[in-house]
Write a protein that holds these residues in place. Structure first.
Motif, PDB file in Angstrom:
ATOM      1  N   ASP A  80       0.844  -1.183   0.000  1.00  0.00           N
ATOM      2  CA  ASP A  80       0.000   0.000   0.000  1.00  0.00           C
ATOM      3  C   ASP A  80       0.883   1.238   0.000  1.00  0.00           C
ATOM      4  O   ASP A  80       1.915   1.277   0.696  1.00  0.00           O
ATOM      5  CB  ASP A  80      -0.900   0.040   1.239  1.00  0.00           C
ATOM      6  N   VAL A  81       0.491   2.255  -0.754  1.00  0.00           N
ATOM      7  CA  VAL A  81       1.226   3.522  -0.760  1.00  0.00           C
ATOM      8  C   VAL A  81       0.791   4.348   0.442  1.00  0.00           C
ATOM      9  O   VAL A  81      -0.380   4.691   0.582  1.00  0.00           O
ATOM     10  CB  VAL A  81       0.976   4.297  -2.071  1.00  0.00           C
ATOM     11  N   ILE A  82       1.747   4.636   1.342  1.00  0.00           N
ATOM     12  CA  ILE A  82       1.468   5.436   2.533  1.00  0.00           C
ATOM     13  C   ILE A  82       1.647   6.922   2.249  1.00  0.00           C
ATOM     14  O   ILE A  82       0.853   7.754   2.685  1.00  0.00           O
ATOM     15  CB  ILE A  82       2.394   5.005   3.689  1.00  0.00           C
ATOM     16  N   LEU A  83       2.707   7.255   1.518  1.00  0.00           N
ATOM     17  CA  LEU A  83       2.991   8.630   1.116  1.00  0.00           C
ATOM     18  C   LEU A  83       3.330   8.643  -0.364  1.00  0.00           C
ATOM     19  O   LEU A  83       4.022   7.732  -0.849  1.00  0.00           O
ATOM     20  CB  LEU A  83       4.183   9.211   1.891  1.00  0.00           C
ATOM     21  N   ALA A  84       2.880   9.665  -1.090  1.00  0.00           N
ATOM     22  CA  ALA A  84       3.213   9.819  -2.501  1.00  0.00           C
ATOM     23  C   ALA A  84       3.650  11.266  -2.744  1.00  0.00           C
ATOM     24  O   ALA A  84       3.372  12.159  -1.939  1.00  0.00           O
ATOM     25  CB  ALA A  84       2.026   9.463  -3.384  1.00  0.00           C
ATOM     26  N   GLY A  85       4.344  11.494  -3.835  1.00  0.00           N
ATOM     27  CA  GLY A  85       4.770  12.842  -4.181  1.00  0.00           C
ATOM     28  C   GLY A  85       5.912  13.366  -3.321  1.00  0.00           C
ATOM     29  O   GLY A  85       6.094  14.575  -3.209  1.00  0.00           O
ATOM     30  N   VAL A  86       6.689  12.457  -2.730  1.00  0.00           N
ATOM     31  CA  VAL A  86       7.828  12.844  -1.896  1.00  0.00           C
ATOM     32  C   VAL A  86       9.052  12.995  -2.802  1.00  0.00           C
ATOM     33  O   VAL A  86       9.322  12.140  -3.647  1.00  0.00           O
ATOM     34  CB  VAL A  86       8.103  11.801  -0.799  1.00  0.00           C
ATOM     35  N   SER A  87       9.809  14.076  -2.623  1.00  0.00           N
ATOM     36  CA  SER A  87      10.962  14.361  -3.463  1.00  0.00           C
ATOM     37  C   SER A  87      12.165  13.546  -3.007  1.00  0.00           C
ATOM     38  O   SER A  87      12.941  13.967  -2.162  1.00  0.00           O
ATOM     39  CB  SER A  87      11.290  15.865  -3.425  1.00  0.00           C
ATOM     40  N   ASN A  88      12.298  12.344  -3.560  1.00  0.00           N
ATOM     41  CA  ASN A  88      13.394  11.425  -3.239  1.00  0.00           C
ATOM     42  C   ASN A  88      13.454  11.066  -1.756  1.00  0.00           C
ATOM     43  O   ASN A  88      14.367  11.483  -1.040  1.00  0.00           O
ATOM     44  CB  ASN A  88      14.740  12.001  -3.683  1.00  0.00           C
ATOM     45  N   PRO A  89      12.496  10.258  -1.264  1.00  0.00           N
ATOM     46  CA  PRO A  89      12.588   9.761   0.113  1.00  0.00           C
ATOM     47  C   PRO A  89      13.802   8.845   0.235  1.00  0.00           C
ATOM     48  O   PRO A  89      13.985   7.949  -0.588  1.00  0.00           O
ATOM     49  CB  PRO A  89      11.281   8.992   0.296  1.00  0.00           C
ATOM     50  N   GLN A  90      14.626   9.085   1.254  1.00  0.00           N
ATOM     51  CA  GLN A  90      15.891   8.363   1.287  1.00  0.00           C
ATOM     52  C   GLN A  90      16.006   7.350   2.416  1.00  0.00           C
ATOM     53  O   GLN A  90      16.223   6.181   2.177  1.00  0.00           O
ATOM     54  CB  GLN A  90      17.062   9.348   1.356  1.00  0.00           C
ATOM     55  N   HIS A  91      15.884   7.788   3.683  1.00  0.00           N
ATOM     56  CA  HIS A  91      16.118   6.870   4.789  1.00  0.00           C
ATOM     57  C   HIS A  91      14.968   6.927   5.791  1.00  0.00           C
ATOM     58  O   HIS A  91      14.495   8.006   6.150  1.00  0.00           O
ATOM     59  CB  HIS A  91      17.433   7.199   5.505  1.00  0.00           C
ATOM     60  N   LEU A  92      14.562   5.751   6.258  1.00  0.00           N
ATOM     61  CA  LEU A  92      13.527   5.598   7.266  1.00  0.00           C
ATOM     62  C   LEU A  92      14.143   5.054   8.545  1.00  0.00           C
ATOM     63  O   LEU A  92      15.070   4.250   8.507  1.00  0.00           O
ATOM     64  CB  LEU A  92      12.453   4.615   6.792  1.00  0.00           C
TER      65      LEU A  92
END
Length: 226
Positions: free
Chosen positions: A191-203
């Motif tokens: 499932d997509v939790i967040l969209a439109g993020v500018s290069n998500p890198q580290h969680l």
């Protein structure tokens, strides 16, 4: 600081990022040597390794798994911390004319069996690479579960740069190119939790249940809460 010590020198890698470092509960540090070459030329590369923090220079690390093109991100499974490790696979190149799907794998690091993620003989959902003379039988799991079957796959070039498994059983993955944070499931769905993020890198999952996320494109640090 004292002089630099080279604990482990990778003889061959593909010239790209060596990915992240992950600490295991027993103190070892997981690192990777990215896959180089293709077909028989890939031997001795694409390795997932573990080194003791007090390892002497030149001491060989323990081999945890083989068959990764880019085992970029890893994280300990909070539900099985003494044995479970999530590892993302960033595919590269084309095999039988097609780019492979990116992957999330869940492997055991507490056994004597060296896991095999299949690359470059088997890609995506362990599809055989026919140009290398590989067949379906070569990519079918055997008695030891080899090659390792992916937990979840993602579209080619999604580039999963981080994984954050939660104690609820959800596994969050940052997809750098698609700009998404997704919750992955073992049935090859998410499932997509967040969209439109500018290069998500580290969680990074925190003890209070929140998750930190670095956003490369904006230079921001986000806190995600349930």
């Amino acid at each position: 600081l004292g002089p630099r010590e080279v604990i482990h020198a990778v003889e061959r890698f593909n010239g790209r990022s060596q990915g992240t470092l992950t600490g295991l509960p027993d103190g070892r540090i997981v690192h990777t040597a990215t896959g180089a070459g293709s077909g028989p030329d890939a031997d001795g590369t694409g390795l997932l390794l573990a080194s003791a923090p007090d390892a002497a220079p030149g001491e060989d690390p323990e081999l945890l798994a083989t068959g990764f093109k880019n085992a970029y991100a890893h994280a300990v499974d909070p539900l099985f911390p003494d044995e479970g490790l999530y590892v993302t696979e960033v595919g590269d190149g084309r095999y039988d004319g097609e780019a492979p799907r990116d992957e999330l794998n869940n492997l055991s690091y507490a056994t004597d069996v060296v896991e095999d993620a299949g690359w470059p003989r088997c890609t995506s959902l362990r599809d055989p690479t026919e140009e290398f003379g590989v067949t379906d039988d070569d990519c079918a799991p055997g008695d030891t579960g080899q090659p390792l079957w992916p937990f979840t796959t993602f579209p080619p070039q999604s580039t999963p740069t981080s994984v954050a498994p939660l104690d609820t059983g959800l596994v969050l993955v940052a997809l750098w190119v698609t700009g998404e944070v997704v919750a992955a499931r073992a049935d090859d769905s998410y499932d997509v939790i967040l969209a439109g993020v500018s290069n998500p890198q580290h969680l990074l999952a925190l003890d209070d249940g929140s998750v930190l996320l670095t956003v490369h494109g904006t230079g921001e640090l986000w806190r995600l809460t349930r």
